[in-house]
Design a protein around this motif. Structure first.
Motif, PDB file in Angstrom:
ATOM      1  N   SER A   1      15.005 -30.828  42.303  1.00 10.56           N
ATOM      2  CA  SER A   1      15.250 -29.351  41.857  1.00 10.56           C
ATOM      3  C   SER A   1      13.962 -28.960  42.342  1.00 10.56           C
ATOM      4  O   SER A   1      13.122 -28.038  42.021  1.00 10.56           O
ATOM      5  N   GLY A   2      12.909 -29.259  41.389  1.00 11.34           N
ATOM      6  CA  GLY A   2      11.932 -29.391  41.576  1.00 11.34           C
ATOM      7  C   GLY A   2      10.927 -28.883  42.325  1.00 11.34           C
ATOM      8  O   GLY A   2      10.337 -27.609  43.020  1.00 11.34           O
ATOM      9  N   GLU A   3      11.685 -29.761  43.863  1.00  4.90           N
ATOM     10  CA  GLU A   3      10.863 -29.454  44.380  1.00  4.90           C
ATOM     11  C   GLU A   3      11.506 -28.346  45.554  1.00  4.90           C
ATOM     12  O   GLU A   3      10.327 -27.116  46.190  1.00  4.90           O
ATOM     13  N   GLU A   4      12.431 -27.834  45.576  1.00  4.80           N
ATOM     14  CA  GLU A   4      13.016 -26.985  46.393  1.00  4.80           C
ATOM     15  C   GLU A   4      13.378 -25.472  45.053  1.00  4.80           C
ATOM     16  O   GLU A   4      13.617 -24.854  45.869  1.00  4.80           O
ATOM     17  N   ASN A   5      13.183 -25.156  44.105  1.00  3.26           N
ATOM     18  CA  ASN A   5      13.870 -23.971  43.341  1.00  3.26           C
ATOM     19  C   ASN A   5      11.898 -23.676  42.571  1.00  3.26           C
ATOM     20  O   ASN A   5      12.583 -22.783  42.001  1.00  3.26           O
ATOM     21  N   GLY A   6      10.917 -24.699  42.566  1.00  3.51           N
ATOM     22  CA  GLY A   6       9.684 -24.644  41.841  1.00  3.51           C
ATOM     23  C   GLY A   6       9.422 -25.116  40.966  1.00  3.51           C
ATOM     24  O   GLY A   6      10.724 -25.692  40.159  1.00  3.51           O
ATOM     25  N   TRP A   7       8.669 -25.628  39.815  1.00  2.00           N
ATOM     26  CA  TRP A   7       8.188 -26.319  39.022  1.00  2.00           C
ATOM     27  C   TRP A   7       8.326 -25.482  37.807  1.00  2.00           C
ATOM     28  O   TRP A   7       7.332 -24.265  37.905  1.00  2.00           O
ATOM     29  N   ILE A   8       8.645 -25.773  36.500  1.00  2.00           N
ATOM     30  CA  ILE A   8       8.700 -25.138  35.357  1.00  2.00           C
ATOM     31  C   ILE A   8       7.118 -25.616  34.489  1.00  2.00           C
ATOM     32  O   ILE A   8       6.989 -26.950  34.979  1.00  2.00           O
ATOM     33  N   PRO A   9       6.474 -24.906  34.602  1.00  2.00           N
ATOM     34  CA  PRO A   9       4.878 -24.825  33.073  1.00  2.00           C
ATOM     35  C   PRO A   9       5.611 -26.052  32.334  1.00  2.00           C
ATOM     36  O   PRO A   9       6.532 -25.709  31.354  1.00  2.00           O
ATOM     37  N   ALA A  10       4.871 -26.967  32.180  1.00  3.69           N
ATOM     38  CA  ALA A  10       5.086 -28.000  31.127  1.00  3.69           C
ATOM     39  C   ALA A  10       4.895 -26.869  29.939  1.00  3.69           C
ATOM     40  O   ALA A  10       6.093 -27.270  28.317  1.00  3.69           O
ATOM     41  N   ASP A  11       4.236 -25.833  29.307  1.00  2.00           N
ATOM     42  CA  ASP A  11       4.566 -24.845  27.796  1.00  2.00           C
ATOM     43  C   ASP A  11       5.577 -24.195  27.882  1.00  2.00           C
ATOM     44  O   ASP A  11       6.807 -24.575  27.236  1.00  2.00           O
ATOM     45  N   ALA A  12       6.149 -24.275  29.012  1.00  2.00           N
ATOM     46  CA  ALA A  12       7.950 -23.214  28.852  1.00  2.00           C
ATOM     47  C   ALA A  12       9.057 -25.033  28.660  1.00  2.00           C
ATOM     48  O   ALA A  12       9.676 -24.368  27.734  1.00  2.00           O
ATOM     49  N   VAL A  13       8.877 -25.911  28.991  1.00  2.00           N
ATOM     50  CA  VAL A  13       9.837 -26.756  29.416  1.00  2.00           C
ATOM     51  C   VAL A  13       9.238 -27.053  27.706  1.00  2.00           C
ATOM     52  O   VAL A  13      10.486 -27.275  26.451  1.00  2.00           O
ATOM     53  N   ARG A  14       7.915 -27.663  26.349  1.00  2.00           N
ATOM     54  CA  ARG A  14       7.914 -27.572  25.236  1.00  2.00           C
ATOM     55  C   ARG A  14       8.449 -26.429  24.675  1.00  2.00           C
ATOM     56  O   ARG A  14       9.668 -26.613  23.773  1.00  2.00           O
TER      57      ARG A  14
END
Length: 88
Positions: A66-79
């Motif tokens: 999913s990250g490779e296809e849709n782009g990665w979410i920054p760690a701060d946003a995940v937190r």
């Protein structure tokens, strides 16, 4: 060579259980077809670990894809998302 016994042998379950060991399950048949397996508890626990690992790996692979296809979410946003979700 696997140990295969008819389910009717469970009338004398002590003999069936003596045949069970790690790496040596006993296969029970019903009407001539495989129906049940009796395994050593340590072997079953190991089986559960393997199944849990496979499930975890599958979920991690989905996340990576999913990250490779849709782009990665920054760690701060995940937190931030996790803190908001579990704040309740």
């Amino acid at each position: 060579m696997p140990t295969i016994k008819p389910i009717s042998d469970l009338r004398n379950y002590g003999e069936v259980l003596r045949s069970v060991a790690v790496g040596a399950p006993v296969f029970l048949t019903k009407n001539g077809r495989g129906r049940y397996v009796v395994v050593d508890i340590d072997e079953y626990k190991e089986y559960e670990k393997v199944m849990a690992w496979q499930k975890l790996k599958s979920e991690l692979d989905k996340g990576r894809l999913s990250g490779e296809e849709n782009g990665w979410i920054p760690a701060d946003a995940v937190r931030t998302r996790l803190e908001e979700r579990y704040r309740e």
